[in-house]
Scaffold this motif. Structure first.
Motif, short mmCIF file in Angstrom:
data_model
loop_
_atom_site.label_atom_id
_atom_site.label_comp_id
_atom_site.label_asym_id
_atom_site.label_seq_id
_atom_site.Cartn_x
_atom_site.Cartn_y
_atom_site.Cartn_z
N VAL A 82 -8.55 -11.72 5.12
CA VAL A 82 -8.05 -10.43 5.62
C VAL A 82 -7.36 -9.65 4.51
CG1 VAL A 82 -7.73 -11.20 8.00
CG2 VAL A 82 -5.88 -11.48 6.37
N ARG A 83 -7.22 -8.35 4.74
CA ARG A 83 -6.38 -7.53 3.89
C ARG A 83 -4.95 -7.66 4.38
NH1 ARG A 83 -8.52 -1.78 4.10
NH2 ARG A 83 -9.04 -2.37 6.22
N TYR A 84 -4.01 -7.37 3.52
CA TYR A 84 -2.62 -7.52 3.93
C TYR A 84 -1.82 -6.28 3.59
CZ TYR A 84 -1.21 -8.32 -0.92
OH TYR A 84 -0.96 -8.17 -2.26
N GLY A 85 -0.69 -6.14 4.29
CA GLY A 85 0.27 -5.08 4.02
C GLY A 85 1.61 -5.71 3.72
N LYS A 86 2.56 -4.90 3.30
CA LYS A 86 3.90 -5.40 3.02
C LYS A 86 4.88 -4.67 3.91
CE LYS A 86 2.88 -6.33 -1.80
NZ LYS A 86 3.13 -5.96 -3.19
N LYS A 87 5.87 -5.41 4.42
CA LYS A 87 6.91 -4.79 5.22
C LYS A 87 8.24 -5.48 4.94
CE LYS A 87 5.83 -7.47 9.38
NZ LYS A 87 5.38 -7.41 10.75
N ILE A 88 9.31 -4.78 5.26
CA ILE A 88 10.65 -5.31 5.07
C ILE A 88 11.20 -5.66 6.45
CG2 ILE A 88 12.97 -4.84 4.23
CD1 ILE A 88 11.68 -2.85 2.25
N LEU A 89 11.63 -6.91 6.60
CA LEU A 89 12.18 -7.37 7.87
C LEU A 89 13.61 -6.85 8.05
CD1 LEU A 89 10.96 -11.07 7.82
CD2 LEU A 89 9.90 -9.14 8.98
N ASP A 90 14.17 -7.07 9.23
CA ASP A 90 15.53 -6.60 9.55
C ASP A 90 16.58 -7.21 8.63
OD1 ASP A 90 14.51 -5.09 11.60
OD2 ASP A 90 14.81 -6.66 13.10
N ASP A 91 16.36 -8.45 8.18
CA ASP A 91 17.32 -9.11 7.29
C ASP A 91 17.15 -8.71 5.83
OD1 ASP A 91 14.95 -10.41 6.87
OD2 ASP A 91 15.77 -12.44 7.02
N GLY A 92 16.24 -7.78 5.54
CA GLY A 92 16.05 -7.27 4.19
C GLY A 92 15.02 -8.04 3.37
N LYS A 93 14.37 -9.02 3.97
CA LYS A 93 13.37 -9.83 3.26
C LYS A 93 12.02 -9.14 3.28
CE LYS A 93 11.54 -14.51 3.17
NZ LYS A 93 11.44 -15.78 3.89
N LYS A 94 11.32 -9.14 2.12
CA LYS A 94 9.99 -8.54 2.02
C LYS A 94 8.95 -9.59 2.35
CE LYS A 94 9.67 -4.98 -1.39
NZ LYS A 94 9.30 -4.60 -2.74
N VAL A 95 8.01 -9.29 3.23
CA VAL A 95 6.94 -10.23 3.57
C VAL A 95 5.59 -9.53 3.57
CG1 VAL A 95 8.38 -11.77 4.96
CG2 VAL A 95 7.25 -9.85 6.05
N ARG A 96 4.54 -10.33 3.40
CA ARG A 96 3.17 -9.83 3.52
C ARG A 96 2.69 -10.16 4.93
NH1 ARG A 96 0.19 -12.91 -1.16
NH2 ARG A 96 1.37 -14.57 -0.21
N TYR A 97 1.95 -9.22 5.54
CA TYR A 97 1.45 -9.45 6.89
C TYR A 97 -0.04 -9.12 6.96
CZ TYR A 97 1.49 -4.40 7.74
OH TYR A 97 1.25 -3.06 7.68
N CYS A 98 -0.71 -9.75 7.89
CA CYS A 98 -2.15 -9.55 8.12
C CYS A 98 -2.34 -8.19 8.78
CB CYS A 98 -2.67 -10.68 9.00
SG CYS A 98 -4.35 -10.43 9.59
N LYS A 99 -3.22 -7.37 8.24
CA LYS A 99 -3.46 -6.05 8.82
C LYS A 99 -4.30 -6.15 10.08
CE LYS A 99 -2.50 -2.77 5.35
NZ LYS A 99 -2.84 -1.45 4.85
N ALA A 100 -5.01 -7.25 10.29
CA ALA A 100 -5.84 -7.40 11.48
C ALA A 100 -5.02 -7.81 12.71
CB ALA A 100 -6.94 -8.43 11.23
N CYS A 101 -4.12 -8.80 12.55
CA CYS A 101 -3.40 -9.33 13.72
C CYS A 101 -1.90 -9.12 13.65
CB CYS A 101 -3.69 -10.81 13.89
SG CYS A 101 -3.05 -11.86 12.59
N GLY A 102 -1.35 -8.76 12.49
CA GLY A 102 0.07 -8.51 12.36
C GLY A 102 0.91 -9.74 12.06
N GLU A 103 0.28 -10.90 11.92
CA GLU A 103 0.98 -12.16 11.64
C GLU A 103 1.51 -12.18 10.19
OE1 GLU A 103 2.29 -15.97 12.79
OE2 GLU A 103 1.25 -14.49 14.01
N ASN A 104 2.70 -12.76 9.98
CA ASN A 104 3.24 -12.89 8.63
C ASN A 104 2.44 -13.92 7.83
OD1 ASN A 104 5.21 -11.02 9.10
ND2 ASN A 104 6.86 -12.48 9.36
N LEU A 105 2.14 -13.59 6.57
CA LEU A 105 1.36 -14.49 5.72
C LEU A 105 2.27 -15.33 4.82
CD1 LEU A 105 -1.47 -12.03 4.68
CD2 LEU A 105 -1.63 -13.88 6.33
N ASP A 106 3.52 -14.92 4.62
CA ASP A 106 4.43 -15.66 3.75
C ASP A 106 5.17 -16.75 4.49
OD1 ASP A 106 3.75 -14.20 1.51
OD2 ASP A 106 5.28 -12.71 1.86
#
Length: 106
Positions: A82-106
């Motif tokens: 899958v392709r992935y996106g990056k987002k910042i969680l509420d606690d300030g941690k940066k994670v990669r997520y699956c663009k298809a299902c939204g699941e965290n990859l890290d």
């Protein structure tokens, strides 16, 4: 210097070439060349001489680097590359997520 979208330890799926459809773990990332070394992918035959005490001589099969553009990150939830996106969680941690299902990859 080219950017490489995968990290050491990621599981990837090969999307083109001789090993298309195979998946493996990234052993090494070479950002200066834009290449990655994947476990069990792009095996080449090398004729080796013994060097040191423990080195076995003879014909050895080992992995060779492939271009990172030939690999997609594998999502366990989707069961495919899958392709992935990056987002910042509420606690300030940066994670990669699956663009298809939204699941965290890290």
């Amino acid at each position: 210097m080219p950017k490489v979208h995968v990290k050491k330890g990621d599981t990837v799926v090969i999307i083109s070439g001789e090993d298309k459809g195979k998946k493996g773990k990234v052993l090494k990332v070479i950002p200066s060349e834009g290449k990655i070394l994947v476990e069990g992918i792009n095996l080449v035959t090398k004729h080796k001489r013994p060097s040191g005490q423990n080195q076995q001589a003879g014909i050895v099969h080992e992995e060779a680097p492939i271009y990172s553009s030939k690999a997609l990150i594998y999502c366990n939830n989707c069961g495919k590359g899958v392709r992935y996106g990056k987002k910042i969680l509420d606690d300030g941690k940066k994670v990669r997520y699956c663009k298809a299902c939204g699941e965290n990859l890290d």
